[in-house]
Design a protein around this motif. Structure first.
Motif, PDB file in Angstrom:
ATOM      1  N   ASP A 139     134.368  -4.994  85.150  1.00  0.00           N
ATOM      2  CA  ASP A 139     132.992  -4.509  84.973  1.00  0.00           C
ATOM      3  C   ASP A 139     132.744  -4.093  83.529  1.00  0.00           C
ATOM      4  OD1 ASP A 139     132.406  -4.929  87.654  1.00  0.00           O
ATOM      5  OD2 ASP A 139     132.963  -2.890  88.225  1.00  0.00           O
ATOM      6  N   ALA A 140     133.705  -3.422  82.927  1.00  0.00           N
ATOM      7  CA  ALA A 140     133.553  -2.987  81.542  1.00  0.00           C
ATOM      8  C   ALA A 140     133.502  -4.196  80.606  1.00  0.00           C
ATOM      9  CB  ALA A 140     134.696  -2.057  81.146  1.00  0.00           C
ATOM     10  N   ALA A 141     134.334  -5.190  80.858  1.00  0.00           N
ATOM     11  CA  ALA A 141     134.331  -6.395  80.028  1.00  0.00           C
ATOM     12  C   ALA A 141     132.988  -7.106  80.120  1.00  0.00           C
ATOM     13  CB  ALA A 141     135.464  -7.320  80.450  1.00  0.00           C
ATOM     14  N   LYS A 142     132.404  -7.121  81.301  1.00  0.00           N
ATOM     15  CA  LYS A 142     131.100  -7.760  81.495  1.00  0.00           C
ATOM     16  C   LYS A 142     130.014  -7.033  80.704  1.00  0.00           C
ATOM     17  CE  LYS A 142     127.861  -9.165  85.068  1.00  0.00           C
ATOM     18  NZ  LYS A 142     127.538  -9.183  86.483  1.00  0.00           N
ATOM     19  N   VAL A 143     130.016  -5.711  80.750  1.00  0.00           N
ATOM     20  CA  VAL A 143     129.022  -4.930  80.004  1.00  0.00           C
ATOM     21  C   VAL A 143     129.189  -5.152  78.501  1.00  0.00           C
ATOM     22  CG1 VAL A 143     128.278  -2.584  79.408  1.00  0.00           C
ATOM     23  CG2 VAL A 143     128.708  -3.196  81.794  1.00  0.00           C
ATOM     24  N   THR A 144     130.436  -5.156  78.029  1.00  0.00           N
ATOM     25  CA  THR A 144     130.699  -5.391  76.606  1.00  0.00           C
ATOM     26  C   THR A 144     130.165  -6.753  76.177  1.00  0.00           C
ATOM     27  OG1 THR A 144     132.654  -3.990  76.655  1.00  0.00           O
ATOM     28  CG2 THR A 144     132.524  -5.582  74.867  1.00  0.00           C
ATOM     29  N   ALA A 145     130.429  -7.785  76.976  1.00  0.00           N
ATOM     30  CA  ALA A 145     129.974  -9.140  76.653  1.00  0.00           C
ATOM     31  C   ALA A 145     128.449  -9.233  76.671  1.00  0.00           C
ATOM     32  CB  ALA A 145     130.583 -10.137  77.638  1.00  0.00           C
ATOM     33  N   GLU A 146     127.821  -8.614  77.663  1.00  0.00           N
ATOM     34  CA  GLU A 146     126.362  -8.678  77.757  1.00  0.00           C
ATOM     35  C   GLU A 146     125.688  -7.904  76.626  1.00  0.00           C
ATOM     36  OE1 GLU A 146     125.241  -7.647  81.753  1.00  0.00           O
ATOM     37  OE2 GLU A 146     126.153  -9.473  82.558  1.00  0.00           O
ATOM     38  N   ALA A 147     126.264  -6.778  76.208  1.00  0.00           N
ATOM     39  CA  ALA A 147     125.712  -6.023  75.082  1.00  0.00           C
ATOM     40  C   ALA A 147     125.779  -6.859  73.799  1.00  0.00           C
ATOM     41  CB  ALA A 147     126.454  -4.711  74.897  1.00  0.00           C
ATOM     42  N   ALA A 148     126.898  -7.552  73.603  1.00  0.00           N
ATOM     43  CA  ALA A 148     127.032  -8.413  72.426  1.00  0.00           C
ATOM     44  C   ALA A 148     126.042  -9.574  72.483  1.00  0.00           C
ATOM     45  CB  ALA A 148     128.463  -8.937  72.331  1.00  0.00           C
ATOM     46  N   LEU A 192     123.160  -9.619  73.870  1.00  0.00           N
ATOM     47  CA  LEU A 192     121.810  -9.118  73.590  1.00  0.00           C
ATOM     48  C   LEU A 192     121.660  -8.633  72.149  1.00  0.00           C
ATOM     49  CD1 LEU A 192     121.206  -7.110  76.883  1.00  0.00           C
ATOM     50  CD2 LEU A 192     120.054  -9.222  76.184  1.00  0.00           C
ATOM     51  N   GLY A 193     122.762  -8.644  71.401  1.00  0.00           N
ATOM     52  CA  GLY A 193     122.709  -8.195  70.015  1.00  0.00           C
ATOM     53  C   GLY A 193     122.687  -6.684  69.878  1.00  0.00           C
ATOM     54  N   LEU A 194     123.054  -5.967  70.930  1.00  0.00           N
ATOM     55  CA  LEU A 194     123.032  -4.507  70.885  1.00  0.00           C
ATOM     56  C   LEU A 194     124.267  -3.918  70.222  1.00  0.00           C
ATOM     57  CD1 LEU A 194     121.652  -3.833  74.462  1.00  0.00           C
ATOM     58  CD2 LEU A 194     120.401  -3.773  72.311  1.00  0.00           C
ATOM     59  N   ALA A 195     125.404  -4.510  70.498  1.00  0.00           N
ATOM     60  CA  ALA A 195     126.654  -4.009  69.927  1.00  0.00           C
ATOM     61  C   ALA A 195     127.718  -5.072  70.093  1.00  0.00           C
ATOM     62  CB  ALA A 195     127.079  -2.722  70.615  1.00  0.00           C
TER      63      ALA A 195
END
Length: 72
Positions: free
Chosen positions: A17-26, A28-31
Motif C-alpha cells: 500500500d505504501a509503495a502504491k501511494v509513493t508511485a501515485e504521488a510521483a 501526479l508530480g506531487l513528490a
C-alpha cells in the motif's frame, strides 16, 4: 468494549500500500521518493478481553510471518 487492531508489516517486509501511494504521488508530480508507511486497521466491538482480541488479531486478521499486530 471497542477495540482497535492495527496490522503493520513486520520489520524488513515490503508495504504494498505504501509503495502504491509513493508511485501515485510521483505520477501526479506531487513528490518523488516520498517516504510512506501504511497499516490496516480494524475496530472490534464486543464483550472480549484483551487476550481474546490479541488472539483474534494474530490468528485471524494477520499473517504472523510477515505482519505484526497492535491492539488498543
Amino acid at each position: 468494549m471497542l477495540w482497535e487492531v492495527d496490522i503493520y508489516p513486520a520489520p524488513g517486509q515490503p508495504t504494498p500500500d505504501a509503495a502504491k501511494v509513493t508511485a501515485e504521488a510521483a505520477e501526479l508530480g506531487l513528490a518523488h521518493g516520498l517516504p510512506v508507511a501504511a497499516a490496516r486497521g480494524f475496530l472490534i466491538e464486543g464483550k472480549l478481553e484483551r487476550k481474546d482480541v490479541e488472539l483474534l488479531a494474530r490468528e485471524l486478521l494477520a499473517d504472523r510471518i510477515v505482519q505484526r499486530t497492535v491492539v488498543g
